[in-house]
Design an enzyme around this catalytic site. Structure first.
Site, PDB file in Angstrom:
ATOM      1  N   LYS A  34     -20.537 -38.309 -28.512  1.00  0.00           N
ATOM      2  CA  LYS A  34     -20.031 -39.085 -27.653  1.00  0.00           C
ATOM      3  C   LYS A  34     -21.456 -39.991 -27.173  1.00  0.00           C
ATOM      4  O   LYS A  34     -22.507 -39.660 -27.477  1.00  0.00           O
ATOM      5  CB  LYS A  34     -19.519 -38.599 -26.650  1.00  0.00           C
ATOM      6  CG  LYS A  34     -20.511 -37.570 -25.820  1.00  0.00           C
ATOM      7  CD  LYS A  34     -19.907 -36.602 -24.566  1.00  0.00           C
ATOM      8  CE  LYS A  34     -20.566 -35.801 -23.968  1.00  0.00           C
ATOM      9  NZ  LYS A  34     -20.074 -35.185 -22.855  1.00  0.00           N
ATOM     10  N   ARG A 147     -13.046 -30.804 -12.722  1.00  0.00           N
ATOM     11  CA  ARG A 147     -13.195 -32.284 -13.151  1.00  0.00           C
ATOM     12  C   ARG A 147     -11.880 -32.980 -13.731  1.00  0.00           C
ATOM     13  O   ARG A 147     -11.138 -33.727 -13.303  1.00  0.00           O
ATOM     14  CB  ARG A 147     -14.330 -32.469 -14.111  1.00  0.00           C
ATOM     15  CG  ARG A 147     -14.806 -33.696 -14.229  1.00  0.00           C
ATOM     16  CD  ARG A 147     -16.133 -33.994 -15.001  1.00  0.00           C
ATOM     17  NE  ARG A 147     -16.006 -33.384 -16.177  1.00  0.00           N
ATOM     18  CZ  ARG A 147     -17.173 -33.325 -16.977  1.00  0.00           C
ATOM     19  NH1 ARG A 147     -18.249 -33.772 -16.618  1.00  0.00           N
ATOM     20  NH2 ARG A 147     -17.016 -32.627 -18.190  1.00  0.00           N
ATOM     21  N   TYR A 271     -47.655 -53.622  -9.591  1.00  0.00           N
ATOM     22  CA  TYR A 271     -46.779 -53.863  -8.338  1.00  0.00           C
ATOM     23  C   TYR A 271     -46.915 -53.136  -7.304  1.00  0.00           C
ATOM     24  O   TYR A 271     -46.794 -51.996  -7.296  1.00  0.00           O
ATOM     25  CB  TYR A 271     -45.176 -54.249  -8.807  1.00  0.00           C
ATOM     26  CG  TYR A 271     -44.936 -55.405  -9.700  1.00  0.00           C
ATOM     27  CD1 TYR A 271     -45.189 -56.808  -9.398  1.00  0.00           C
ATOM     28  CD2 TYR A 271     -44.341 -55.050 -10.907  1.00  0.00           C
ATOM     29  CE1 TYR A 271     -44.830 -57.720 -10.202  1.00  0.00           C
ATOM     30  CE2 TYR A 271     -44.015 -56.158 -11.853  1.00  0.00           C
ATOM     31  CZ  TYR A 271     -43.975 -57.435 -11.371  1.00  0.00           C
ATOM     32  OH  TYR A 271     -43.901 -58.451 -12.384  1.00  0.00           O
ATOM     33  N   MET A 319     -40.994 -54.024 -15.982  1.00  0.00           N
ATOM     34  CA  MET A 319     -39.779 -54.236 -17.020  1.00  0.00           C
ATOM     35  C   MET A 319     -40.170 -54.250 -18.259  1.00  0.00           C
ATOM     36  O   MET A 319     -39.545 -53.622 -19.145  1.00  0.00           O
ATOM     37  CB  MET A 319     -39.153 -55.528 -16.674  1.00  0.00           C
ATOM     38  CG  MET A 319     -37.959 -56.099 -17.773  1.00  0.00           C
ATOM     39  SD  MET A 319     -37.364 -57.764 -17.254  1.00  0.00           S
ATOM     40  CE  MET A 319     -36.612 -57.230 -15.676  1.00  0.00           C
TER      41      MET A 319
END
Length: 374
Positions: A34, A147, A271, A319
């Site tokens: 998955k 769940r 930053y 980024m």
């Protein structure tokens, strides 16, 4: 010089599956691929493992369809079942196994089965073109995860209705541990006892409750099927590495130094200027950032590997880039490889330093990362 690259070792993946078989030698393996095979590549993983396991488990119908469209004809289980009528119809036409975990799924299956029976009673030429096949259903029991799953006292009602459904070929029982990676907590024994009590009236039906931690630590709960996930990739389900058990890391995440800069004491970096060097040093700028899936919240001091030695991340992850302190005596140069995790810097150590779990790190890599398979 390469940008962010994930190198996937097929040999390590196959090795880990063979090792898992030594933990559960009598059981069938349902390899959980998955979430894009835990971020490692759905179809490459399926191709690598197809001859080693008895089936695959996925969380979304789309994943099952992609695997089957490669020509794979083995078992594929939808571990959350179908989400709506359209998905159920595709599940039936493609003969996927499905989990049933709630009343709504059961009722929808019964409704479609009734319509299917009515079609079967018509003459051949009057039937609709769609062909559906009886499928294998895995009845999910809530033994304490709270769940998904039916309550233990509901098992027989669900079982009898599934048994009466003409679109059900066979019924298996499945559950999931919530604290199997805590061998001494006592909760797993409770779940095993509930599962045993709920399924003992049906001794001829297959059962499964053990995923990765269950395979490693709960041999008494291996039953008929085990469902390896994270350990297939050589990664521990907790922070303690499993390489000492013989598992091999499958993924190496790397990039390159794109700049090496001298940096004076007292000057900030990145930053917000959150890191200020207390000495003259050399900084390496690496082509890796949160745009590649590396966590922006990785704190200063998070380890990376440059030319065989650990160096710390300094300043904020941006980024497209991050910065590491190479040290004043560094001989590193532009183009040198930087490793974020792999066999020489285990992902468990990195995850613990950042304050996340390894699962998050490997599943959050973005499409910008280059994947290479060897």
């Amino acid at each position: 010089m390469k940008p962010a690259t994930a190198t996937i070792s097929r040999e390590a993946l196959r090795h880990n599956i063979e090792l898992i078989k030594t933990f559960a030698p009598q059981q069938k393996l349902l390899a959980m691929i998955k979430a894009n095979a835990y971020g490692q590549g759905l179809l490459p993983a399926a191709d690598t493992l197809a001859d080693l396991v008895e089936g695959f488990g996925v969380a979304r119908l789309r994943e099952a369809l992609e695997i089957q469209e490669t020509g794979y004809t083995g078992k594929i289980l939808l571990i959350e079942g179908f989400f709506d009528r359209e998905e159920l119809l595709k599940t039936l036409s493609r003969r996927f196994d499905t989990v049933i975990h709630c009343q709504e799924q059961l009722e929808l299956l019964e409704q479609v089965a009734e319509e299917w029976q009515q079609e079967q009673q018509k003459g051949f030429w009057k039937r609709k073109a769609k062909i559906y096949f009886p499928i294998n259903v895995w009845l999910k029991i809530d033994t304490g995860m709270h769940r998904l799953g039916v309550h233990p006292e509901q098992v027989d009602m669900f079982y009898q209705r599934l048994k009466a459904c003409p679109l059900v070929e066979s019924i298996s029982f499945v559950s999931h541990f919530s604290r199997a990676d805590e061998p001494d907590c006592g909760y797993t024994e409770k779940q095993i006892a509930i599962f045993e009590a709920a399924t003992s009236p049906y001794p001829t039906h297959e059962r499964s409750i053990s995923a990765s931690s269950g395979i490693l630590y709960w041999k008494q709960a291996h039953y008929d099927w085990v469902r390896p996930g994270i350990i297939m990739h050589g990664i521990s389900p907790h922070y303690t590495p499993i390489t000492d058990l013989g598992f091999k890391p499958v993924m190496t995440l790397s990039s390159s130094l794109i700049a090496v800069r001298t940096h004076k004491a007292g000057e900030p970096v990145g930053y917000g200027g959150t890191w200020i060097s207390d000495k003259d040093t050399k900084l390496g700028v690496v082509a890796m950032g949160y745009g590649d899936g590396y966590p922006r919240n990785a704190p200063e001091g998070t380890p990376v590997l440059v030319n065989g030695r650990i160096v710390p991340i300094v300043g904020r992850v941006s980024m497209d880039m991050l910065t590491v302190d190479l040290g004043a005596d560094s001989q590193d140069k532009v183009g040198d490889e930087v490793i974020f995790w792999g066999k020489d810097l285990l992902i468990e150590e990195v995850a613990q330093h950042i304050g996340v779990i390894s699962y998050e790190l490997i599943t959050k890599l973005t499409p910008r990362v280059i994947f290479e398979y060897e």
